[in-house]
Design a protein around this motif. Sequence first.
Motif, PDB file in Angstrom:
ATOM      1  N   THR A  75      28.024  13.184  47.024  1.00  8.84           N
ATOM      2  CA  THR A  75      28.248  11.874  47.648  1.00  8.84           C
ATOM      3  C   THR A  75      27.199  11.594  48.714  1.00  8.84           C
ATOM      4  O   THR A  75      26.734  10.453  48.866  1.00  8.84           O
ATOM      5  CB  THR A  75      29.655  11.833  48.277  1.00  8.84           C
ATOM      6  N   LYS A 132      34.543  21.576  42.778  1.00  5.42           N
ATOM      7  CA  LYS A 132      34.812  20.326  42.088  1.00  5.42           C
ATOM      8  C   LYS A 132      35.952  20.582  41.109  1.00  5.42           C
ATOM      9  O   LYS A 132      35.916  21.512  40.318  1.00  5.42           O
ATOM     10  CB  LYS A 132      33.583  19.839  41.328  1.00  5.42           C
ATOM     11  N   TYR A 190      36.744  15.628  41.635  1.00  8.84           N
ATOM     12  CA  TYR A 190      36.893  15.496  43.078  1.00  8.84           C
ATOM     13  C   TYR A 190      36.233  16.667  43.786  1.00  8.84           C
ATOM     14  O   TYR A 190      36.329  17.804  43.361  1.00  8.84           O
ATOM     15  CB  TYR A 190      38.372  15.457  43.466  1.00  8.84           C
ATOM     16  N   ARG A 191      35.612  16.364  44.911  1.00 10.89           N
ATOM     17  CA  ARG A 191      35.051  17.410  45.747  1.00 10.89           C
ATOM     18  C   ARG A 191      36.120  17.848  46.739  1.00 10.89           C
ATOM     19  O   ARG A 191      36.680  17.034  47.476  1.00 10.89           O
ATOM     20  CB  ARG A 191      33.820  16.893  46.495  1.00 10.89           C
ATOM     21  N   THR A 209      35.481  12.204  52.062  1.00 11.14           N
ATOM     22  CA  THR A 209      35.625  13.374  51.203  1.00 11.14           C
ATOM     23  C   THR A 209      36.388  14.459  51.946  1.00 11.14           C
ATOM     24  O   THR A 209      36.616  14.373  53.151  1.00 11.14           O
ATOM     25  CB  THR A 209      34.250  13.920  50.782  1.00 11.14           C
ATOM     26  N   SER A 210      36.753  15.486  51.223  1.00 10.59           N
ATOM     27  CA  SER A 210      37.522  16.583  51.803  1.00 10.59           C
ATOM     28  C   SER A 210      36.713  17.288  52.891  1.00 10.59           C
ATOM     29  O   SER A 210      35.496  17.454  52.783  1.00 10.59           O
ATOM     30  CB  SER A 210      37.893  17.574  50.709  1.00 10.59           C
TER      31      SER A 210
END
Length: 531
Positions: free
Chosen positions: A319, A427, A431-432, A174-175
Amino acid sequence: MAELLQQLVTMQAERRPNAIALVMNDERISYPSLEGASNQLARQLQAVGCVRGDRVCFLTPKSPAAIITELGILKADCIYVPLDPSSPPPRLAKIIAACEPRCVLVAGSAAELLRDALAEANLRPPPLIGWLDAEAPRAAGLKIEFSRNDLAGFSGAPLDCRNHGADTAHILFTSGSTGAPKGVQITHDNALRFIEWAIRYFGASPGDRMSGHPPLHFDLSTFDIYATLGAGAQLHLVPAELNLFPNKIADFIRRHELTQWFSAPSLLNYMAKQDAVAQGDFPTLKRLLWCGEVFPTPALRYWMKRLPHVSFTNLYGPTEATIASSYYTVPASPLRDDSPIPIGAPCDGEELLVLDDNLQPAPPGEIGALFIAGVGLSPGYWRDEQKTSEVFLDTASYGRIYKTGDLAQVGEDGLVYFLGRADSQIKSRGYRIELGEIETALNTLGLLRECAVVAVNNDVFEGMAICCAYAPLPGAGGNPTTLRQALRRTLPNYMLPSHWIRFERLPQNGNGKIDRRELREQFQQSLSQLA
């Protein structure tokens, strides 16, 4: 029930030898074919040296072959790491370098992307490359060690797996706020506990036809794939190119006679804005689920008015807590456009905690920080004990808990309501995204004196619009077009700002810091004028 995710398909292949498991376009894969092909791939991976705990990345568009790949990696006792084909090489290079895979499996046009990413990652020794297509790759400089054309030499019989439920099944990146993606480890137990609950709660059965909408590097896809396999149902993979066409998505639901749809709310909101759903539409659809961001109540009312035969469930969970930790099935269409929709009650084995600054329960109605405890909690971030210890806390009162970074409150009805973020994470389209990662990328371009990235509500498609305020260096030629083109070399498209305002100097607050509240207000006003 199964102890390992891959055992779900083995069980169904034995029970339902004539049933179809996967559908995409004109391709239909039966449960026995899915079982046999994934067993062959597992043996091939073992033959090239993969052992228990090795990471295996795969870079391929969503397809039945990609699902076979996931299962084959698991059956080889390895950990699968899905890579995003829309990401630029530098971002993929960071992920590959972080997880140090034994192998990388690739297909189609992604070969050139992988070649460039591997060159930048510069791993020594380099990972082995497996080719998943029948035709030879066209990317010069990509050394192929093994291919799907060799699979016929391997048995499709079941394997004896050495993994246990507590072992990591996959790593989802993830970011990250510093510019380096974070790898979230998810175990077999983590995923299976949620899958088992979801199959029971939603009553999933072999007669179901489930949607497979999210990309495979997105955690929502874990639910689509393994809940379908656990129920012995059909998974209908949605081609990514349909996403920009609401009417085509609606037609997909009709033609495939889906019984379940699951996606991020941004697509559902977009379909509502385009009036893509007719009264009484989708007669076979039984349930519609969403997760990943807030579903605007006006759009939810639109859907519920047109589909009175469908149940609507809001799922919530980061997540780090595996797919979802809470649920709320909306009993009736909200009466008002501003009616809040709760994230509800915890799934089996989970616990939602709304706590104050002293980690004491916040009284009902008061805002607190949202923490999660229970069976879904990840072991932590891949090879990053510092980041893990910052958000996974060991407490005397609650045991191990995860700090979500979300704000929430407990309502008079006893349900939990999400109120927004306490940090710079957002978000957008499900997508985070860490806004700090975008700022880091902007600051490395050498074109700006200063910049700030903020997010504002955009009730159209994104959910949250990413906005950039910037002050260019004299003579550097910094403008939105140039900046976007430059960012594409390091960030995926979903992280690119969509709205820009140029300043000679960014506004500051009384502490001499960039006034992000003022920037959000300016962008919100600008977006309102465009509506």
